[in-house]
Design a protein around this motif. Sequence first.
Motif, PDB file in Angstrom:
ATOM      1  N   UNK A  36       0.832  -1.211   0.000  1.00  0.00           N
ATOM      2  CA  UNK A  36       0.000   0.000   0.000  1.00  0.00           C
ATOM      3  C   UNK A  36       0.867   1.262   0.000  1.00  0.00           C
ATOM      4  N   UNK A  37       1.960   1.206   0.763  1.00  0.00           N
ATOM      5  CA  UNK A  37       2.846   2.370   0.857  1.00  0.00           C
ATOM      6  C   UNK A  37       3.435   2.704  -0.519  1.00  0.00           C
ATOM      7  N   UNK A  38       3.867   1.678  -1.233  1.00  0.00           N
ATOM      8  CA  UNK A  38       4.461   1.916  -2.560  1.00  0.00           C
ATOM      9  C   UNK A  38       3.430   2.480  -3.543  1.00  0.00           C
ATOM     10  N   UNK A  39       2.228   1.945  -3.479  1.00  0.00           N
ATOM     11  CA  UNK A  39       1.182   2.467  -4.377  1.00  0.00           C
ATOM     12  C   UNK A  39       0.878   3.920  -4.022  1.00  0.00           C
ATOM     13  N   UNK A  40       0.815   4.201  -2.723  1.00  0.00           N
ATOM     14  CA  UNK A  40       0.564   5.574  -2.278  1.00  0.00           C
ATOM     15  C   UNK A  40       1.627   6.520  -2.814  1.00  0.00           C
TER      16      UNK A  40
ATOM     17  N   UNK B 125      -5.179   0.220  -4.470  1.00  0.00           N
ATOM     18  CA  UNK B 125      -4.371  -0.390  -3.416  1.00  0.00           C
ATOM     19  C   UNK B 125      -4.662  -1.887  -3.314  1.00  0.00           C
ATOM     20  N   UNK B 126      -5.930  -2.246  -3.392  1.00  0.00           N
ATOM     21  CA  UNK B 126      -6.279  -3.666  -3.278  1.00  0.00           C
ATOM     22  C   UNK B 126      -5.826  -4.459  -4.501  1.00  0.00           C
ATOM     23  N   UNK B 127      -5.892  -3.829  -5.673  1.00  0.00           N
ATOM     24  CA  UNK B 127      -5.440  -4.515  -6.886  1.00  0.00           C
ATOM     25  C   UNK B 127      -3.938  -4.793  -6.802  1.00  0.00           C
ATOM     26  N   UNK B 128      -3.187  -3.793  -6.310  1.00  0.00           N
ATOM     27  CA  UNK B 128      -1.733  -3.969  -6.180  1.00  0.00           C
ATOM     28  C   UNK B 128      -1.420  -5.111  -5.225  1.00  0.00           C
ATOM     29  N   UNK B 129      -2.128  -5.133  -4.097  1.00  0.00           N
ATOM     30  CA  UNK B 129      -1.898  -6.192  -3.114  1.00  0.00           C
ATOM     31  C   UNK B 129      -2.266  -7.557  -3.686  1.00  0.00           C
ATOM     32  N   UNK B 130      -3.410  -7.596  -4.393  1.00  0.00           N
ATOM     33  CA  UNK B 130      -3.860  -8.865  -4.981  1.00  0.00           C
ATOM     34  C   UNK B 130      -2.906  -9.323  -6.073  1.00  0.00           C
ATOM     35  N   UNK B 131      -2.374  -8.370  -6.845  1.00  0.00           N
ATOM     36  CA  UNK B 131      -1.470  -8.742  -7.941  1.00  0.00           C
ATOM     37  C   UNK B 131      -0.199  -9.378  -7.381  1.00  0.00           C
ATOM     38  N   UNK B 132       0.243  -8.899  -6.222  1.00  0.00           N
ATOM     39  CA  UNK B 132       1.451  -9.477  -5.612  1.00  0.00           C
ATOM     40  C   UNK B 132       1.189 -10.881  -5.080  1.00  0.00           C
ATOM     41  N   UNK B 133       0.015 -11.094  -4.497  1.00  0.00           N
ATOM     42  CA  UNK B 133      -0.268 -12.361  -3.830  1.00  0.00           C
ATOM     43  C   UNK B 133      -0.893 -13.432  -4.721  1.00  0.00           C
ATOM     44  N   UNK B 134      -1.713 -13.007  -5.682  1.00  0.00           N
ATOM     45  CA  UNK B 134      -2.519 -14.004  -6.408  1.00  0.00           C
ATOM     46  C   UNK B 134      -2.172 -14.170  -7.884  1.00  0.00           C
ATOM     47  N   UNK B 135      -1.527 -13.184  -8.473  1.00  0.00           N
ATOM     48  CA  UNK B 135      -1.267 -13.256  -9.917  1.00  0.00           C
ATOM     49  C   UNK B 135      -0.020 -14.101 -10.176  1.00  0.00           C
ATOM     50  N   UNK B 136      -0.151 -15.420 -10.115  1.00  0.00           N
ATOM     51  CA  UNK B 136       1.004 -16.313 -10.241  1.00  0.00           C
ATOM     52  C   UNK B 136       0.890 -17.171 -11.489  1.00  0.00           C
ATOM     53  N   UNK B 137       2.071 -17.458 -12.101  1.00  0.00           N
ATOM     54  CA  UNK B 137       2.090 -18.281 -13.321  1.00  0.00           C
ATOM     55  C   UNK B 137       2.045 -19.757 -12.937  1.00  0.00           C
ATOM     56  N   UNK B 138       0.888 -20.206 -12.443  1.00  0.00           N
ATOM     57  CA  UNK B 138       0.766 -21.575 -11.948  1.00  0.00           C
ATOM     58  C   UNK B 138       0.553 -22.577 -13.075  1.00  0.00           C
TER      59      UNK B 138
END
Lengths: 303, 213
Positions: A36-40, B125-138
């Motif tokens: 979140x910090x980086x996006x901010x 913010x949620x998209x960024x977090x989700x992209x880090x955790x869920x967007x995997x080349x499985x």
Amino acid sequence: MSSVGLIISLFIIGAGLLWLLILSLTGREVERRIVFLFIGLAVSVPLLFNITFSERATPIVLDVFDKLEDLPPGSKVLLSYDYGPSMAPEVEPMSNAFLRHSLAKGHKLYLMALWATGQSLVATAVDSIIKREFPDKVYGEDYVNIGFKAGGTGVLNVIITDFRKMYLTDVDGLDLDSLFIFDGVKSLRDMDVLISIGGGFPGVKEWVLFAGAPGNIPTAGGCAAVSAPLLYPYYPRQLLGLLGGIKGAAEYESELKKRYPRFETMPTPGIKMMGPQTLAHLVVMAFIVIGNISYFISRRKRS
Amino acid sequence: MKRQLPLALVFIFGIFCIFQYFVPHESSEWIYEFLLAWIYIIGILTLALGIWSLIRVSWDKVQHRRPNWQYALVTLLGLFAMITFGFDYCRSFFSSEGLRNYMFVHFFDYILIPIQATMFSLLAFFIASASYRAFRARSLLASLLLLAALVIMLRFNPYLGFVGEYMEQLATWLLNVPNLAAKRAIIVGVGLGIVATSLKVILGIERNYLGRD
């Protein structure tokens, strides 16, 4: 100042990328608040340092621009505000650009809304743009605000045959027949172009399905980026052009500035917002790559 | 009678509207427009029903102090405040004067707009977090999706120089060919589904809309 901002923002992204990569290589998960910090930072740095990029209109945007440009002055343009405040930051730059372009070309502008929240946004646009930037334009002759009517697609079904069956008066209670702009206008079929701005229901798609296609009326649209892929199938036959997300708005604004010197100093929120969006995309891409590296390392360790 | 009458009405008007589309006669158009006016009337009644339902559900929550009853109270206060301001403190029921009411405009401009815009912008913010955790080349399909997403995002990027132009061409191809083909297939599929469901409703096979009573 802009180049300093650019260097700072790139440094932040680069440093962030490296740090996250190191964390991932050592098998540690990155906390959500760090993401979140980086996006901010990615969103706020370009706004603080006013980082902007030059935009070039793509054919799908240029088609709408050229349509309004090629119509003779006095043509009838209907602009429907089919959005609420949640979508406004993304699509309002489009509606403002359409307003300025239509009035600068001398078209007659019919403003309406299929969303209840759209009516107040029309009123704001009239006060902040038309009255300030086009004081010579006369209400009821050059533009009119007929406001919101409940019914969604039902409204379109009615006004495609007769405006007066749905709208007896404009938003201020003035009889449509007393307004010069409505002389000789019976239905949507009398419009030269329909433009819907929005990304929900009812929106651009409904204008195509219930007005543009059955009435054979040129229809254009502007929508949130998330809705744009759903509307591409209607281009170029049923939809003459589409402004998708803030990128589409920025392209339209740049074209407007390029061709109309009077708009050289106009506010360009679309172009301004492309900086934060670009950097935010870079950060998201960095997270995707780092996340995948971390995933492959952990998979190798497990096997 | 309670069930037969709605079924008969749906059948008659459903069949009429199907045939009316293919009959471009003046009288047919007139009946069609008459029926459309009913949509508007029904819409107003459902609006009233919706407001009544909101009041009932919210008041029930407040009265019985159910979990998060405070939010229901805010909903009710907001609803009545906006209605009062919208009617210009009950001074104008039949004009648009209320829409220019000081409080109505300020509530809309300085409460509703910032609240909704904030909620929407939090998505980044949620998209960024989700992209880090869920967007995997499985798998192969997940990898293709990942690559397509990266190309689409890169096309907006002005830092890439001449590579950006190729990215833009590739992104345009992705949007205009595979995306368009898939979307058109979905639209046609949904259209056929709507036809099938409408026929089931018109012919009385699908009766869920009648409720259980």
